[in-house]
Each structure stands twice: as structure tokens, then as C-alpha cells.
Design an enzyme around this catalytic site. Structure first.
Site, PDB file in Angstrom:
ATOM      1  CG  ASP A  10       5.501   3.780   1.798  1.00  0.00           C
ATOM      2  OD1 ASP A  10       5.499   4.475   2.834  1.00  0.00           O
ATOM      3  OD2 ASP A  10       4.467   3.609   1.107  1.00  0.00           O
ATOM      4  CE  LYS A  58      -0.348   5.884   7.895  1.00  0.00           C
ATOM      5  NZ  LYS A  58      -1.733   6.294   8.116  1.00  0.00           N
ATOM      6  CB  THR A 115       0.608  26.089  -3.351  1.00  0.00           C
ATOM      7  OG1 THR A 115       0.035  26.223  -4.651  1.00  0.00           O
ATOM      8  CG2 THR A 115       0.462  27.408  -2.594  1.00  0.00           C
ATOM      9  CG  PHE A 151      -1.839   1.215   1.259  1.00  0.00           C
ATOM     10  CD1 PHE A 151      -3.110   1.125   0.731  1.00  0.00           C
ATOM     11  CD2 PHE A 151      -1.432   2.422   1.800  1.00  0.00           C
ATOM     12  CE1 PHE A 151      -3.970   2.222   0.735  1.00  0.00           C
ATOM     13  CE2 PHE A 151      -2.280   3.528   1.808  1.00  0.00           C
ATOM     14  CZ  PHE A 151      -3.555   3.416   1.274  1.00  0.00           C
TER      15      PHE A 151
END
Length: 499
Positions: free
Chosen positions: A328, A361, A385, A222
């Protein structure tokens, strides 16, 4: 699931005894000699969960109905009272206090309303950051270089000296893929400027300007819900159907048997089979593979593990074929495994660190660490931005100071060992319902016999004062904060025992 109406809630209430403080059965897990941890007690916490209503209670049910008029509320567990939440306990809108081992999808590091964060929030730096959010790529505040050094770079993984900040974990992975693609193409061009044909064809989404490159990912992984990150996500069909995806290859992730130390021969053979297929995919792929992305622990996919050997070989193969390695650490980073970064457990040789490590997280911010070679040759190529938020960097700076001063990594190791042993005891007792206790630090999980038992257990635990959630098809994940101690683990184990 929320009760559909007040009558249904009344029936539930009448069938249970809720207006009570949870009475813990301490026969199995309470010991006068709990493991010592150097972490100080979180002051003003409840001694144990306090349950006054069903979870969700009537106020949460009412709020869900109101929210449903404007937003989808079907995923809500309950509505929280964050002002009264404290330490490891989340308060809900009905006055219940639950021991939280889900922690906002594994994203809370040092507890609700930590005094250090409350103190820092009153400072001029925080107030200015709240009021004046800058476009960091164009007009960063004057303190930004120093703040980067004291926050993100202070926690940088070994060998990675630069950081790109974003808004969320999916954004972090998406931008990491872009960085890998740009660096891959720059190297193919001999670091020369793009040709006129590349500049013109990219505006039509065609080659050579829009090259047919790929990111290789693993089954059950994931990595987010944006278009690129979703193409590398393979945990549940719910996330993916109806949405176009890149035709990128997927390698098998090992399906290990637990306990790991009792199944070493089987697991090594399983990992070698997966490694052979992984290398063949890279070697024979019809489209160039620019990067590989992998989680140290496949969290959303079911807390799936591989050994350090597997990841060491992954790194060797990516180096052999000149493919970038993206790790990840969105869910595994920031200390939950007992090391700040879970990939540190791989013990990679010096100089063979990953090319990119993504985070979010528990870091309270998002982005990726990288080597200088992954910085684009021109500005505005990886850009947006906000490019993060100085407020979250200030928050991370305070969190890092607490992790160090309160020895939270040591606490996580001690508490995790104690909790894992307790889970193994429960699994022996209820072997017809649960199995496969696994994990490192407090990053733990176990399997239920099927998804029906999983959902029922989650609901029962919430109504007994534990905020918890599942992962994969039938697993229960445990994701406490770094301030979760053996005392809290005992409460969790006792409530698990009679749930």
C-alpha cells in the site's frame, strides 16, 4: 477547534498579537550556507507565513456554521482560498498564509497553482477531459493508451507492467483485494471455469462460490474505510466501531526504537519475533490467506517503521506460501521518501517484486499496479463506471515532467536530511515534551509526550503559520510537497522552536 461564537473569537484575538507577519527566530536554524538543492525557487511565494487572525479566523468560523447546515464540518481546520494559495503556502478565507506541511492529507506533490499545471489546464486535451468524462471500461478516448504510457506506466514500479485505475485510495485497496481473491481462486481451480455450484452459491453469499478467504494485515495499519479495506485497518477505533468486519487475521508490526542506527540489535530481535508470528499465522490459519497487505511506513497509525530486512523476509514468506503481496503506497508513493516508491528502499532481489502496489494521493489519481497474472479471466469482474479519470492522468503526466525537470527527488533527499537533523536538535532541546524524530526524505515525524501535547502543539503551530497535523495517538507528521526546500525547512524548524 473552531471558536463557538464571535464573542469567543474576540476574546482569543484580544489575547494574542495576530496582525503581523511571523517574525522568525533564526538563532538556531538559519545559516548563510543552507544545503544546495537543484530545485528552482517557486516564484511569487511569500517569504514566510503571514498571520492576520486566529486560525481558524472569523470568516472560516462563519463558513463552518453555514456548512454545518448541510454537511458535517467538525473536521474542518479552516476554509482555504485556493486561488491565492501559491507553492508551499496555503491561503485561508481570512487572508492568512500558512506554510503547508500537511498538504491535503499528504496528497499535493508540486505546490499550489504550479505554472506547469496552469499552462496544461488551458490545453484542448484538458478542456475535453473536464467536459467529457468517459466510462473508461466501455468507451475510452482514443488517446487513452498513449496517455496511460505517459502517465501511470511511466511511473510503474519495477516488475509491474499493468495498471488498474480507480477513484480513491480505499477503492484501490478494495479492488486489489478482489484481484487477489479472483487470481487465488482461479489458480485453485486449475484455471478452469467456475462450476455450476460455485455460480449458484455465490448468489446466496455462501461457499464454494463465496469462499472463506482472507487478507492478512498488520496491527496499526491503515488501508481505507470501505468494508474490505476497513477490515484491514487497525489504526483507530473511531474508524471501525459499529461497522461489520471480515474475520481476517492481523499480524504484529514491529515496535522499533529510535534512532534506528543506535538500536539495531533490539530492533532485529523485535522484527524476528514479529516475523515468526507472521509466518505462523499464514501457516496455521483456518482459512486460506490469499494476500498480505502492508505499508512501507505505517502513516496513519503513527509513522511506524520497519527495516528493509523485515520487508525482505515478508516477501520471502509470502513467496514460500504462495500468497500475494500487496504494498500500500497510497501515502508513501510519488517521491516523498526520496525514491518514487518507498518499497524501493527494501532492495528486494530481482524477480521478487510485490504482486500489487496500490497508489493515490500525490499521484492525483488512484489504482494499483500489478502483474499480468492478476488480470481477471473475464471482463467486468473488477469494474466500475468511471475506472479513474483521464483528467487526473493528464495531471499526473504534467507532475511527472516537473519531478524530472526540477529534480524533485534529489531535492526531497537533501531537504529531508537537513530537516531531520533539525528535528533531532529540537528533540534534544525539548526532550521532556517530544522524542523519536524519524523518517526518510521529507516523510518525517516525531512523537509528543502525550495526546494533549500533540493537540496543543498542532493548534499553536497553525496560529503561528504552519499547517500541520498528527498521526497515531501522539505523533506529529510532516508531509510537505516535493517543492519544499531547505529554506522552507528552516522556517518550519524556527516556528517549531518557539511554539
Amino acid at each position: 477547534m473552531f471558536a463557538k461564537n464571535s464573542q469567543q473569537f474576540t476574546r482569543i484575538l484580544n489575547n494574542n498579537s495576530f496582525n503581523k507577519i511571523i517574525k522568525l527566530n533564526r538563532r538556531n536554524f538559519c545559516s548563510p550556507n543552507l544545503p544546495f538543492t537543484p530545485t528552482p525557487v517557486f516564484r511569487n511565494e511569500p517569504e514566510k507565513p503571514i498571520i492576520k487572525t486566529t486560525v481558524p479566523g472569523p470568516h472560516s468560523i462563519q463558513l463552518a456554521s453555514e456548512l454545518a447546515l448541510a454537511q458535517d464540518s467538525r473536521a474542518c481546520h479552516f476554509f482555504a482560498d485556493y486561488s491565492n494559495s501559491i507553492g508551499n503556502y496555503i491561503a485561508d478565507a481570512d487572508g492568512n498564509y500558512l506554510l503547508d506541511v500537511f498538504c491535503q492529507i499528504a496528497s499535493l506533490p508540486i505546490g499550489y497553482n504550479h505554472p506547469k499545471l496552469i499552462e496544461e489546464a488551458k490545453s484542448e486535451a484538458w478542456i475535453s477531459a473536464i467536459i467529457n468524462r468517459p466510462a473508461l471500461g466501455n468507451v475510452p478516448p482514443s488517446f487513452w493508451p498513449d496517455l496511460l504510457a505517459d502517465s501511470f506506466l511511466a511511473a510503474a514500479p519495477p516488475g509491474l507492467t499493468r495498471v488498474f485505475t480507480t477513484g480513491c485510495g480505499s477503492c484501490a485497496n478494495e479492488c486489489a483485494y478482489k484481484a487477489a481473491f479472483m487470481a487465488y481462486q482461479a489458480k485453485r481451480r486449475g484455471f478452469n471455469p467456475p462450476s455450476l455450484e460455485e455460480l449458484e452459491s455465490c448468489m446466496k453469499n455462501t461457499a464454494p462460490g463465496s469462499p472463506d478467504l482472507a487478507v492478512l494485515s498488520f496491527s496499526k495499519g491503515f488501508h481505507g474505510r470501505l468494508l474490505g479495506s476497513l477490515s484491514t485497518t487497525h489504526s483507530k477505533p473511531l474508524h471501525k466501531y459499529d461497522i461489520p468486519a471480515f474475520d481476517w487475521p492481523v499480524a504484529p508490526f514491529p515496535k522499533l526504537q529510535y534512532p534506528l542506527n543506535e538500536n539495531e540489535e533490539y530492533n532485529r530481535n523485535e522484527e524476528n519475533k514479529c516475523l515468526e508470528q507472521f509466518e505462523n499465522i499464514i501457516k496455521y490459519s483456518k482459512k486460506p490467506i490469499a494476500a498480505v497487505i502492508v505499508e512501507p511506513i505505517q502513516a496513519e497509525g503513527g509513522d511506524n517503521y520497519a527495516t528493509p530486512y523485515f520487508f525482505q523476509q515478508i516477501r520471502q514468506i509470502t513467496l514460500k506460501y504462495d500468497v500475494f503481496l500487496i504494498v500500500d503506497e497510497v501515502q508513501t508513493g510519488c517521491g516523498a521518501t526520496g525514491k518514487f516508491w518507498a518499497h524501493e528502499w527494501w532492495n528486494l532481489p530481482e524477480g521478487q517484486h510485490p504482486d500489487i502496489v496500490t497508489f493515490s494521493k500525490k499521484m492525483q489519481a488512484a489504482g494499483f499496479y500489478h502483474t499480468p497474472t492478476l488480470t481477471a479471466a473475464q471482463s467486468y469482474r473488477n469494474f466500475n463506471t468511471w475506472l479513474g479519470d483521464p483528467l487526473r492522468a493528464l495531471q499526473l503526466k504534467a507532475i511527472l515532467s516537473v519531478i524530472i525537470s526540477d529534480k524533485l527527488l534529489e531535492n526531497t533527499t537533501i531537504t529531508g536530511d537537513y530537516l531531520k537533523k533539525g528535528l533531532e536538535t529540537l528533540i534534544q532541546k525539548y526532550s521532556n515534551k517530544v522524542s523519536n524524530a524519524r523518517g526518510i526524505g521529507t516523510f518525517l515525524a516525531f512523537d509528543c509526550q502525550n495526546s494533549q501535547i500533540q493537540l496543543k502543539l498542532i493548534s499553536t503551530l497553525r496560529n503561528n503559520g504552519i499547517q500541520i497535523a498528527g498521526c497515531g495517538e501522539y505523533s506529529i507528521r510532516i508531509r510537505p510537497m516535493l517543492v519544499f526546500t531547505p529554506k522552507h525547512a528552516t522556517i518550519l524548524l524556527d516556528i517549531l522552536d518557539y511554539s
